[in-house]
Design an enzyme around this catalytic site. Structure first.
Site, PDB file in Angstrom:
ATOM      1  N   ASP A  47       0.838  -1.209   0.000  1.00 24.42           N
ATOM      2  CA  ASP A  47       0.000   0.000   0.000  1.00 24.42           C
ATOM      3  C   ASP A  47       0.868   1.253   0.000  1.00 24.42           C
ATOM      4  O   ASP A  47       2.029   1.219   0.436  1.00 24.42           O
ATOM      5  CB  ASP A  47      -0.976   0.003   1.187  1.00 24.42           C
ATOM      6  CG  ASP A  47      -0.291  -0.106   2.550  1.00 24.42           C
ATOM      7  OD1 ASP A  47       0.736  -0.806   2.658  1.00 24.42           O
ATOM      8  OD2 ASP A  47      -0.779   0.527   3.507  1.00 24.42           O
ATOM      9  N   GLU A 112       0.135  -1.309   5.828  1.00 22.76           N
ATOM     10  CA  GLU A 112       1.176  -0.736   6.699  1.00 22.76           C
ATOM     11  C   GLU A 112       0.941   0.740   6.948  1.00 22.76           C
ATOM     12  O   GLU A 112       1.155   1.247   8.057  1.00 22.76           O
ATOM     13  CB  GLU A 112       2.564  -0.960   6.071  1.00 22.76           C
ATOM     14  CG  GLU A 112       3.735  -0.581   6.998  1.00 22.76           C
ATOM     15  CD  GLU A 112       4.053   0.896   7.067  1.00 22.76           C
ATOM     16  OE1 GLU A 112       4.640   1.334   8.081  1.00 22.76           O
ATOM     17  OE2 GLU A 112       3.716   1.643   6.135  1.00 22.76           O
TER      18      GLU A 112
HETATM   19  C1  LIG Z   1       0.177   3.926  13.961  1.00 17.68           C
HETATM   20  S1  LIG Z   1      -0.313   3.982  12.347  1.00 17.68           S
HETATM   21  C2  LIG Z   1       0.845   4.991  11.557  1.00 17.68           C
HETATM   22  C3  LIG Z   1       1.747   4.321  10.658  1.00 17.68           C
HETATM   23  C4  LIG Z   1       2.600   5.248   9.880  1.00 17.68           C
HETATM   24  N1  LIG Z   1       3.578   4.449   9.187  1.00 17.68           N
HETATM   25  C5  LIG Z   1       4.222   4.972   8.133  1.00 17.68           C
HETATM   26  O1  LIG Z   1       4.223   6.121   7.807  1.00 17.68           O
HETATM   27  C6  LIG Z   1       3.252   6.296  10.771  1.00 17.68           C
HETATM   28  O2  LIG Z   1       2.633   7.342  10.984  1.00 17.68           O
HETATM   29  O3  LIG Z   1       4.369   6.117  11.269  1.00 17.68           O
HETATM   30 ZN   LIG Z   2       6.580   2.387   4.114  1.00 28.37          ZN
HETATM   31 ZN   LIG Z   3       4.855   5.219   4.425  1.00 28.66          ZN
END
Ligand SMILES: CSCC[C@H](NC=O)C(=O)O
Ligand SMILES: [Zn+2]
Ligand SMILES: [Zn+2]
Length: 373
Positions: A47, A112
């Site tokens: 994604d 993710e």
């Molecule tokens: C807790 S959900 C969030 C996931 C997100 N991951 C990538 O960017 C981030 O904000 O780090």
């Molecule tokens: Zn990533």
């Molecule tokens: Zn990301």
């Protein structure tokens, strides 16, 4: 014909000849894989985050390549590059007829970018995941604008916190006592003062990288109904990223203390609260690290080890005891994940395949470990 195989050779003959090249000679036959050893997991998510198309120089889903070789597109850095590099490196190694003691698995997971709650978080609990017997994992990292590559051995814990303040309502023309806004203001001040302290700590110490301190941002303010009505309730939302060396219990108590100090009727709730920070050792006590870092030494490439400032699926892998490193082979590249005009130079992409082509044999040949039995 004496060559390694050619285009006019029947593919079955080419395969047969490749099989003959594997030295299955007794008493030490090279059968290829040793399934009693734990495997290597190459993880990537499929994604990507949304785009604001009006801010892009090119259609973010066209994979436009300019005359200099820059490929524009959502996912060029985060992290479709890595998925494709894994596949191309494995393909190259297979074509060359290599096999290794350890099995290499690739996982392409969903969700993710929204926390992995319906992706890796569930997957690591499934029997299908356990059956992979992963002993070590690679997952995403970040680009590095310099000549060096960055590898991530831990990440900060994400805490999304909503503070709700309740107080006395009334007419907007009056000096009302004990308003929701005054108390919320106090909490916001305490948290932003903490933010400033951490910012200064990072700024004043060149040895500290972003992931080593705790960050927080005020990301939402909600409440109120009209200009002349003092509301009975207001809330503020914060995105905390807590450094892995922080005592999480004490930190939570601090948050409650800031709310209490602001007055009666100020409470907090969590929308995300990661409680399992883990660190993959980056010294020679960890044979996976030794194998990983040795490849960079041998290739004469500079490696910088850091704590990932945001979250990735590595946290779920580390939490079930699998040592994981976050690595996306992008040097000389600005960090453009989640940004407009996310792009990657094709030469950097191709170099990444070379790097995995060296890394995978080293990792998949780590000798038997106590944890394998
Ligand atoms: C807790 S959900 C969030 C996931 C997100 N991951 C990538 O960017 C981030 O904000 O780090
Ligand atoms: Zn990533
Ligand atoms: Zn990301």
């Amino acid at each position: 014909m004496t060559s390694k195989g050619s285009e006019d050779e029947h593919p079955s003959v080419t395969l047969f000849r490749r099989y003959l090249r594997i030295r299955t000679v007794q008493p030490k036959p090279d059968y290829g894989t040793n399934p009693s050893l734990s495997s290597i997991l190459l993880n990537s998510h499929t994604d990507v985050v949304p785009v604001f198309e009006e801010h892009w120089s090119h259609d973010p889903f066209e994979a436009f390549k300019d005359s200099e070789g820059y490929i524009y597109g959502r996912g060029t850095q985060d992290m479709k590059c890595v998925s494709m590099q894994y596949l191309e490196a494995v393909r190259r190694l297979k074509v060359e007829g290599h096999s290794f003691p350890r099995t290499i698995h690739m996982t392409f997971v969903p969700d993710e970018e929204i926390g992995g709650h319906h992706g890796m978080e569930l997957f690591v609990e499934r029997p299908e995941f356990r059956a992979l017997r992963a002993g070590f994992a690679l997952d995403e990292g970040l680009a590095n604008p310099t000549d060096a590559f960055t590898v991530f051995y831990s990440e900060r814990s994400v805490w999304w916190v909503r503070v709700t303040s309740t107080g006395r309502p009334g007419h907007g023309s009056r000096f009302i006592e004990d308003t929701a806004a005054e108390k919320l203001h106090k909490v916001v001040s305490s948290i932003l003062a903490f933010r400033e302290k951490e910012r200064q700590r990072l700024q004043s110490n060149p040895h500290l990288k972003e992931g080593a301190v705790t960050s927080v941002n005020l990301t939402k303010l909600e409440g109120g109904v009209a200009y002349n009505v003092v509301p009975a309730s207001m809330s503020a939302a914060f995105d905390f990223r807590v450094a892995p060396d922080v005592d999480l219990k004490a930190f939570e108590e601090q948050l409650h203390a800031w709310c209490q100090a602001a007055g009666e009727g100020v409470t907090l709730e969590f929308a995300q609260k990661w409680m399992k920070p883990r660190v993959t050792p980056i010294d020679d006590s960890n044979p996976w690290w030794s194998a990983f870092s040795r490849v960079f030494k041998d290739m004469n490439l500079t490696l910088e080890a850091e704590i990932f400032p945001a979250t990735t699926d590595s946290r779920y892998l580390r939490a079930v005891g699998i040592p994981a490193l976050g690595f996306s082979p992008m040097n000389c590249t600005p960090v453009l994940l989640h940004d407009h005009d996310e792009r990657l130079h094709e030469a950097v992409f191709l170099r990444g395949i070379d790097i995995y082509t060296q890394l995978l044999p080293a990792l998949a040949s780590v000798p038997a470990l106590p944890s394998d039995s």
